[in-house]
Design a protein around this motif. Structure first.
Motif, PDB file in Angstrom:
ATOM      1  N   LYS A  20       0.843  -1.196   0.000  1.00  0.00           N
ATOM      2  CA  LYS A  20       0.000   0.000   0.000  1.00  0.00           C
ATOM      3  C   LYS A  20       0.874   1.239   0.000  1.00  0.00           C
ATOM      4  N   ASP A  28      -3.699  13.293  -5.158  1.00  0.00           N
ATOM      5  CA  ASP A  28      -4.956  12.751  -5.684  1.00  0.00           C
ATOM      6  C   ASP A  28      -5.083  13.065  -7.179  1.00  0.00           C
ATOM      7  N   ASP A  30      -5.655  10.936 -11.015  1.00  0.00           N
ATOM      8  CA  ASP A  30      -6.015   9.650 -11.613  1.00  0.00           C
ATOM      9  C   ASP A  30      -4.817   8.941 -12.234  1.00  0.00           C
ATOM     10  N   ARG A  33      -2.890   7.184  -9.514  1.00  0.00           N
ATOM     11  CA  ARG A  33      -3.596   5.992  -9.039  1.00  0.00           C
ATOM     12  C   ARG A  33      -3.467   4.846 -10.044  1.00  0.00           C
ATOM     13  N   ARG A  34      -3.645   5.159 -11.338  1.00  0.00           N
ATOM     14  CA  ARG A  34      -3.496   4.117 -12.366  1.00  0.00           C
ATOM     15  C   ARG A  34      -2.083   3.556 -12.390  1.00  0.00           C
ATOM     16  N   TRP A  37      -1.784   1.217  -9.393  1.00  0.00           N
ATOM     17  CA  TRP A  37      -2.536  -0.018  -9.608  1.00  0.00           C
ATOM     18  C   TRP A  37      -1.824  -0.903 -10.625  1.00  0.00           C
ATOM     19  N   THR A  42      -1.646  -0.814  -3.793  1.00  0.00           N
ATOM     20  CA  THR A  42      -2.946  -0.235  -3.455  1.00  0.00           C
ATOM     21  C   THR A  42      -2.759   1.201  -2.984  1.00  0.00           C
ATOM     22  N   PRO A  43      -3.311   2.186  -3.706  1.00  0.00           N
ATOM     23  CA  PRO A  43      -3.168   3.573  -3.248  1.00  0.00           C
ATOM     24  C   PRO A  43      -4.159   3.890  -2.141  1.00  0.00           C
ATOM     25  N   ARG A  44      -3.675   4.470  -1.055  1.00  0.00           N
ATOM     26  CA  ARG A  44      -4.521   4.960   0.038  1.00  0.00           C
ATOM     27  C   ARG A  44      -4.326   6.468   0.077  1.00  0.00           C
ATOM     28  N   ILE A  45      -4.994   7.147  -0.849  1.00  0.00           N
ATOM     29  CA  ILE A  45      -4.835   8.582  -1.008  1.00  0.00           C
ATOM     30  C   ILE A  45      -6.193   9.236  -0.752  1.00  0.00           C
ATOM     31  N   ARG A  47      -9.183  11.676  -1.110  1.00  0.00           N
ATOM     32  CA  ARG A  47      -9.715  12.339  -2.307  1.00  0.00           C
ATOM     33  C   ARG A  47     -10.043  13.797  -1.985  1.00  0.00           C
TER      34      ARG A  47
END
Length: 105
Positions: A20, A28, A30, A33-34, A37, A42-45, A47
């Motif tokens: 993580k 934050d 996209d 995050r991509r 992934w 696993t991103p825990r950011i 929003r």
């Protein structure tokens, strides 16, 4: 993220990357995050405008506190050394002194 060495563990194969990643609202995006992934992280950011970053604080504060302890060492606060080997040596000395002070309390 690419420069993180394999994570050593007592059992099983060595993990190549963290499971993580915790971050605040400044990360934050996209595309970030991509990217995470795609590498199995696993991103825990938090929003923007949706979540509070309070829950992430308990994980982030450990890192921020350590960085502030290192910044308390004047030689590391501003990077006076031109060679990275010297800077890393001073960072090692500072970390040793910080650990020594914490253990003697």
């Amino acid at each position: 993220m690419r420069g993180i060495p394999p994570i050593r563990s007592h059992r099983g194969p060595h993990r190549r990357r963290p499971a993580k990643l915790h971050g605040d609202k400044g990360y934050d995006y996209d595309h970030l995050r991509r990217w995470l992934w795609g590498r199995g992280i696993t991103p825990r950011i938090a929003r923007k405008g949706v979540e509070s970053s309070q829950r992430l604080g308990r994980h982030r504060w450990v890192v921020e506190r350590t960085v502030s302890w290192l910044a308390g060492c004047r030689r590391l606060h501003r990077r006076y050394e031109r060679k990275p080997e010297h800077f890393l040596a001073f960072a090692g000395i500072a970390a040793t002194l910080i650990c020594y002070r914490r253990l003697t309390k």
